[in-house]
Scaffold this motif. Structure first.
Motif, mmCIF file in Angstrom:
data_model
loop_
_atom_site.group_PDB
_atom_site.id
_atom_site.type_symbol
_atom_site.label_atom_id
_atom_site.label_comp_id
_atom_site.label_asym_id
_atom_site.label_seq_id
_atom_site.Cartn_x
_atom_site.Cartn_y
_atom_site.Cartn_z
ATOM 1 N N GLU A 291 59.339 63.247 0.906
ATOM 2 C CA GLU A 291 59.629 63.356 -0.354
ATOM 3 C C GLU A 291 59.338 65.260 -0.601
ATOM 4 O O GLU A 291 59.376 65.773 -1.250
ATOM 5 C CB GLU A 291 59.115 62.550 -1.796
ATOM 6 N N TYR A 292 57.834 65.315 -0.151
ATOM 7 C CA TYR A 292 57.216 66.567 -0.501
ATOM 8 C C TYR A 292 58.504 67.671 0.100
ATOM 9 O O TYR A 292 58.337 68.615 -0.402
ATOM 10 C CB TYR A 292 55.601 66.160 0.282
ATOM 11 N N THR A 293 58.713 67.513 1.273
ATOM 12 C CA THR A 293 59.281 68.481 1.840
ATOM 13 C C THR A 293 60.798 68.616 0.745
ATOM 14 O O THR A 293 60.655 70.199 1.066
ATOM 15 C CB THR A 293 60.368 67.709 3.150
ATOM 16 N N ARG A 296 58.606 71.091 -1.579
ATOM 17 C CA ARG A 296 58.153 72.043 -1.076
ATOM 18 C C ARG A 296 59.570 73.345 -1.770
ATOM 19 O O ARG A 296 59.435 74.222 -2.018
ATOM 20 C CB ARG A 296 58.049 72.403 -0.002
ATOM 21 N N ASP A 297 60.600 72.336 -1.058
ATOM 22 C CA ASP A 297 61.906 73.122 -0.793
ATOM 23 C C ASP A 297 62.294 73.710 -2.491
ATOM 24 O O ASP A 297 62.731 75.083 -3.024
ATOM 25 C CB ASP A 297 62.986 72.885 -0.030
ATOM 26 N N ILE A 298 62.574 72.935 -3.310
ATOM 27 C CA ILE A 298 62.748 72.430 -4.240
ATOM 28 C C ILE A 298 62.015 73.653 -5.621
ATOM 29 O O ILE A 298 62.841 74.969 -6.258
ATOM 30 C CB ILE A 298 62.442 71.827 -5.392
ATOM 31 N N LEU A 299 61.078 73.807 -5.141
ATOM 32 C CA LEU A 299 59.454 74.691 -5.565
ATOM 33 C C LEU A 299 59.552 75.857 -5.420
ATOM 34 O O LEU A 299 60.225 76.846 -5.901
ATOM 35 C CB LEU A 299 58.933 74.583 -6.168
ATOM 36 N N ILE A 300 59.309 75.789 -3.820
ATOM 37 C CA ILE A 300 59.887 77.201 -3.261
ATOM 38 C C ILE A 300 60.982 78.362 -3.090
ATOM 39 O O ILE A 300 60.909 79.807 -3.749
ATOM 40 C CB ILE A 300 59.124 77.429 -1.863
ATOM 41 N N ASP A 301 61.740 77.774 -3.253
ATOM 42 C CA ASP A 301 62.875 77.942 -3.233
ATOM 43 C C ASP A 301 63.421 79.024 -4.575
ATOM 44 O O ASP A 301 63.895 79.783 -4.818
ATOM 45 C CB ASP A 301 64.288 77.499 -2.458
ATOM 46 N N GLY A 308 60.145 89.371 -9.330
ATOM 47 C CA GLY A 308 58.681 89.547 -8.655
ATOM 48 C C GLY A 308 57.444 88.687 -7.888
ATOM 49 O O GLY A 308 56.706 89.076 -8.501
ATOM 50 N N ILE A 309 58.412 87.385 -7.652
ATOM 51 C CA ILE A 309 57.413 86.504 -7.178
ATOM 52 C C ILE A 309 57.874 86.317 -5.764
ATOM 53 O O ILE A 309 59.043 86.160 -5.862
ATOM 54 C CB ILE A 309 57.401 85.082 -7.957
ATOM 55 N N THR A 310 56.532 86.256 -5.196
ATOM 56 C CA THR A 310 57.120 85.915 -3.757
ATOM 57 C C THR A 310 56.587 84.565 -2.917
ATOM 58 O O THR A 310 55.144 84.773 -3.350
ATOM 59 C CB THR A 310 57.062 87.211 -3.110
ATOM 60 N N CYS A 311 57.011 84.071 -2.034
ATOM 61 C CA CYS A 311 55.809 83.054 -1.997
ATOM 62 C C CYS A 311 56.733 81.779 -0.733
ATOM 63 O O CYS A 311 58.183 81.919 -0.260
ATOM 64 C CB CYS A 311 56.395 81.607 -3.180
ATOM 65 N N PRO A 312 55.823 82.482 0.508
ATOM 66 C CA PRO A 312 55.857 81.687 2.032
ATOM 67 C C PRO A 312 56.345 80.550 2.015
ATOM 68 O O PRO A 312 55.854 79.611 0.946
ATOM 69 C CB PRO A 312 55.026 82.187 2.443
ATOM 70 N N LYS A 313 56.829 79.989 2.542
ATOM 71 C CA LYS A 313 57.357 78.609 2.708
ATOM 72 C C LYS A 313 55.559 77.782 3.495
ATOM 73 O O LYS A 313 55.483 78.529 4.070
ATOM 74 C CB LYS A 313 58.546 78.199 3.782
ATOM 75 N N THR A 314 55.497 76.552 2.434
ATOM 76 C CA THR A 314 54.450 76.320 2.720
ATOM 77 C C THR A 314 54.275 75.230 4.236
ATOM 78 O O THR A 314 54.814 74.740 3.926
ATOM 79 C CB THR A 314 53.813 75.378 2.200
ATOM 80 N N LYS A 315 53.416 75.483 4.857
ATOM 81 C CA LYS A 315 52.719 74.804 6.489
ATOM 82 C C LYS A 315 52.618 73.555 6.445
ATOM 83 O O LYS A 315 52.861 72.739 7.351
ATOM 84 C CB LYS A 315 52.519 76.071 7.313
ATOM 85 N N GLY A 316 51.788 73.371 4.860
ATOM 86 C CA GLY A 316 50.712 72.053 5.145
ATOM 87 C C GLY A 316 50.817 71.902 3.704
ATOM 88 O O GLY A 316 49.958 72.773 3.608
ATOM 89 N N SER A 317 49.841 70.845 4.018
ATOM 90 C CA SER A 317 49.331 70.310 2.048
ATOM 91 C C SER A 317 50.453 70.428 1.496
ATOM 92 O O SER A 317 51.786 70.254 1.705
ATOM 93 C CB SER A 317 48.621 71.521 1.669
ATOM 94 N N PHE A 318 50.712 69.978 0.274
ATOM 95 C CA PHE A 318 51.725 69.918 -1.324
ATOM 96 C C PHE A 318 51.613 71.304 -2.112
ATOM 97 O O PHE A 318 51.239 70.849 -3.135
ATOM 98 C CB PHE A 318 51.579 68.544 -1.516
ATOM 99 N N TYR A 319 50.992 72.623 -1.389
ATOM 100 C CA TYR A 319 50.586 73.649 -2.472
ATOM 101 C C TYR A 319 51.524 74.580 -2.379
ATOM 102 O O TYR A 319 51.600 75.130 -1.017
ATOM 103 C CB TYR A 319 49.214 73.711 -2.348
ATOM 104 N N ALA A 320 52.341 75.425 -3.113
ATOM 105 C CA ALA A 320 52.559 76.611 -2.840
ATOM 106 C C ALA A 320 51.873 77.596 -3.092
ATOM 107 O O ALA A 320 51.109 77.590 -4.188
ATOM 108 C CB ALA A 320 53.719 77.412 -3.661
ATOM 109 N N PHE A 321 51.902 78.932 -2.974
ATOM 110 C CA PHE A 321 51.061 79.854 -3.256
ATOM 111 C C PHE A 321 51.274 80.979 -3.656
ATOM 112 O O PHE A 321 51.789 81.811 -1.942
ATOM 113 C CB PHE A 321 49.319 80.048 -2.252
#
Length: 390
Positions: A291-293, A296-301, A308-321
């Motif tokens: 579910e997290y995977t 993650r893709d919904i939010l970060i993609d 103006g926003i760039t966000c790398p794919k999170t490697k671990g945890s459930f946070y986008a930075f």
């Protein structure tokens, strides 16, 4: 009215930037809150049933300070794959990983000791270190290295007063996951300088894209330097149960259990029996990770399609930075703007340290619909108010 007589500790205790946004969001009933680092899943049924049984069986009295033997043994079993000789005598059950941290700091640090803390980091480290008179010293991490702390930066920060380092991998807030090579390089510096490592690992089961977290405790030669801190909160969706643990080198658990007596006495007994049952299966972890995977893709993609926003794919945890430097605002200003104008609540990166400025943290432990709507609102806000970036 008498003047409030707070201690210096309480008066100077660092306020939570996360809580500030949480309080601001309370003004808006329609806000989507992507702030609190908590699974949005119910605790699995088999764990709750174990707690009910423990209650029915009368497991409602004080437990040993270090935890019930059954749970300590089950936790030691988890770490036997490290082949480091861990037994239940190396384990202390705590009221979440957070109490495990303060117990560890009280047990190993003296006033004036310097402790290296990666920046950005979980902000509670600062207050807890301050509570025991230790001095946090920031070690910068950089987006160009996927926020993985570099051994060279650690070595350059060490002084004669440095006693320990906190390693958090996977990391809150950046999602960084240290590689085996990273850990081995850091371990050489730790050994050279005789440092203590507080290895904070509550997200060790929430990793993506084939990542495998590597703990410094996996290195046999580092066993005497490493204190593992972990929790059932994230992996098993048990945040409200307040149960975690620490794994310590040989010879330390008895005295630390005595210190625990003066902090919380012990963890609730029926919660411990539930945790024993939790460790018998990782099926729920795999289900939540799937579910997290997707989330993650919904939010970060989605965020990466916002001008103006760039966000790398999170490697671990459930946070986008996410990097928001293009907007020319401080992270606090931009976060408040999103609450007030877009009704999306995020945490400014500055809440996690100096190196967090120019970023925002978003939690994707939320429903698909909420995440899609949050992205839509952010995108609409940016296109309306920052046309030059579109």
């Amino acid at each position: 009215m008498n003047e409030l007589r707070f201690s210096k500790l309480a008066a100077n205790y660092p306020a939570s930037g996360i809580r500030r946004m949480f309080d601001l969001a309370a003004k808006y009933d329609d806000a989507i809150k992507l702030t609190v680092g908590e699974p949005n899943f119910e605790t699995p049924g088999y764990i709750k049933e174990a707690a009910k049984k423990a209650l029915d069986d009368g497991k409602v009295f004080y437990a040993p300070n270090a935890g019930i033997p059954e749970l300590r043994e089950a936790i030691a079993d988890k770490y036997r794959i490290y082949d480091n000789g861990y037994t239940k005598e190396n384990v202390i059950v705590t009221t979440g990983a957070l109490e495990g941290l303060i117990l560890s700091f009280m047990s190993f640090l003296n006033p004036g000791d310097e402790v290296l803390v990666t920046d950005p980091c979980f902000p509670n480290y600062y207050g807890q270190l301050q509570s025991v008179g230790a001095i946090p010293v920031s070690v910068p991490t950089y987006e160009k290295y996927e926020y993985r702390v570099q051994a060279e930066d650690i070595e350059n920060t060490i002084t004669a007063k440095t006693k320990a380092i906190i390693i958090n991998s996977p990391c809150n807030p950046t999602g960084a996951v240290l590689t085996e090579s990273d850990i081995r390089s850091i371990a050489q510096i730790v050994k050279k300088n005789e440092l203590i490592v507080f290895s904070d690992e509550p997200y060790d089961c929430i990793v993506f894209d084939g990542q495998r977290p590597f703990s410094m405790a996996q290195l046999k030669e580092m066993k005497d330097n490493v204190i593992i801190l972990n929790s059932f909160s994230k992996s098993y969706a048990m945040t409200g149960w307040r149960i975690g643990y620490i794994v310590v080198p040989d010879g330390y658990s008895q005295k630390m259990a005595e210190v625990q007596e003066g902090i919380v006495s012990c963890v609730s007994t029926f919660s411990q029996y539930a945790a024993v049952e939790a460790l018998k299966s990782d099926r729920c972890i795999k289900e939540m990770l799937a579910e997290y995977t997707r989330r993650r893709d919904i939010l970060i993609d989605g965020l990466n399609k916002v001008p103006g926003i760039t966000c790398p794919k999170t490697k671990g945890s459930f946070y986008a930075f996410a990097n928001i430097k293009a907007f020319g605002k401080t992270s606090q200003e931009f976060a408040e703007e999103l609450v007030e104008r877009a009704r999306v609540v995020v945490v400014p990166g500055s809440a996690f340290g100096k190196m967090g400025e120019g970023y925002i943290r978003l939690v994707f432990a939320n429903s698909d619909d909420n995440l899609k709507e949050a992205v839509r609102r952010i995108d609409n806000h940016v296109r309306k108010n920052y046309p030059a970036l579109c």
